[in-house]
Enzyme design. Structure first.
Site, PDB file in Angstrom:
ATOM      1  CB  SER A  91      -3.823 -11.036   3.993  1.00 37.81           C
ATOM      2  OG  SER A  91      -5.243 -10.994   4.034  1.00 37.81           O
ATOM      3  N   GLY A  92      -4.757 -10.087   7.130  1.00 37.04           N
ATOM      4  CA  GLY A  92      -5.552 -10.501   8.281  1.00 37.04           C
ATOM      5  C   GLY A  92      -6.695 -11.420   7.904  1.00 37.04           C
ATOM      6  CB  SER A  93      -9.446 -11.190   5.394  1.00 34.72           C
ATOM      7  OG  SER A  93      -8.694 -10.962   4.229  1.00 34.72           O
ATOM      8  N   GLY A 259      -8.005  -7.057   7.372  1.00 34.61           N
ATOM      9  CA  GLY A 259      -7.224  -6.952   8.599  1.00 34.61           C
ATOM     10  C   GLY A 259      -6.122  -5.924   8.491  1.00 34.61           C
ATOM     11  CB  THR A 260      -3.441  -5.313   5.993  1.00 32.66           C
ATOM     12  OG1 THR A 260      -4.276  -5.586   4.856  1.00 32.66           O
ATOM     13  CG2 THR A 260      -2.573  -6.524   6.284  1.00 32.66           C
TER      14      THR A 260
END
Length: 346
Positions: A91-93, A259-260
């Site tokens: 996960s980007g965040s 992010g994803t």
């Protein structure tokens, strides 16, 4: 106090999505890799995720990131991601929040300027580039997972909505990508509940009709994500912007664009010939927060054009706390916790 357990947390957010970073109180987990430790939590100790994402301690809109030792000596530390849908491998965040918490707490010593280090997620090593100005973490750039388009412009009939056109990208999880305008949305905050209902219906229809398989990971479970795409505006020669909203099944519209979700958009823009290496896309959320994805290039993986990308955002520390878990509280379920928590009394 009797039958009490404790956890040490740093609550953070990136783009509005709250991530609870668990820095202490959990026993060493079995498993040789971060991925294997994630699988142990998923299969044998899911009580930690439920505790921190459900009443009275949390809410489903939050995420949890557990700090664990890395298996790769090049990484500063490892982390396991937990969300309402389960255990995403990336996960980007959550990565932005975890990196921010590690730096702001001193668990990773902070250095002025651009600071580079590695973290280990269940998906593998992640390159972190932190921009630090006057002692403040102003931005985190992290590697997005290699992303690709699995399905382009398919159609499905959804009860009460009709025939819906969608694409599917993999960017750390499988994402359905839909045009917000086609569904009558402008991607404003007052639409949040309607977006969640619409997305839930589409995701359930897709789940009922078909599954998805990653070219190396195989079956990673039912499709859990949907990303609403607004119109793309070209801001400069190499910079684009689009309103966006990400849905996590069941029932959650993310505060950030994720992010994803941004990586999935880059994969679709490449697939449709709308972006070149070096171009950037800023996705803007219902709350006007944004992440910036950069399209780095393409690699061939089997039959797929796989997009290499990075995600940039800013994390903020909200609180540093010790959560006291009273197992005598009738609202608290400790059955899936006792065997992984270090603080036991009574």
């Amino acid at each position: 106090m009797k039958n009490e357990l404790t956890l040490q947390l740093i609550d953070t957010h990136a783009g509005g999505d709250v991530s609870r970073i668990v820095t202490g109180g959990v026993d060493p987990l079995p498993g040789a890799t971060v991925r294997q430790r994630m699988e142990y939590l998923r299969d044998d100790a899911d009580g930690l995720r439920r505790l921190l994402l459900e009443e009275p301690y949390g809410a489903p809109e939050m995420s949890v990131d557990l700090i664990v030792p890395p298996s790769d000596p090049r990484a500063e530390t490892g982390y396991i991601i937990m969300e309402v849908m389960g255990y995403p491998i990336y996960s980007g965040s959550n990565t932005i929040c975890t990196a921010t918490a590690l730096l702001e707490s001193g668990l990773v010593p902070k250095r002025e300027g651009h600071q580079h280090f590695l973290l280990e997620s269940p998906a593998g090593l992640v390159q972190i580039d932190a921009r630090i100005e006057n002692g403040v973490v102003e931005a985190i750039t992290c590697g997005g997972l290699p992303s690709y388009i699995d399905t382009h412009r398919a159609s499905i009939h959804v009860p009460h909505l009709g025939d819906i056109s969608y694409s599917v990208a993999y960017s750390g999880g499988f994402y359905a990508l839909v045009d917000a305008r086609d569904l009558g949305f402008h991607l404003t905050r007052d639409e949040e509940r309607d977006l969640a209902r619409c997305a839930g219906a589409i995701v359930e229809a897709i789940q009922a009709e078909r599954g998805f398989s990653h070219y190396t990971l195989g079956d990673v479970g039912p499709l859990p994500f949907l990303h609403f795409m607004g119109p793309v505006e070209q801001v400069a020669d190499d910079f684009y912007r689009s309103r966006s909203a990400t849905y996590v099944h069941p029932g959650v519209i993310c505060r950030s664009t994720t992010g994803t979700g941004t990586s999935a958009r880059l994969a679709l823009m490449h697939h449709e010939g709308d972006i070149r290496p070096g171009d950037k896309l800023e996705t803007v959320s219902l709350r006007e927060s944004g992440f910036i994805g950069e399209f780095l290039g393409v690699e061939q993986a089997g039959a797929h054009d796989v997009v290499r990308n990075t995600i940039t955002g800013k994390g903020h520390v909200l609180a540093r706390s010790e959560v006291v878990v009273n197992c005598d509280d009738p609202m608290v379920e400790c059955g899936g916790l006792h065997h992984i928590l270090t603080s036991r009394h009574g």
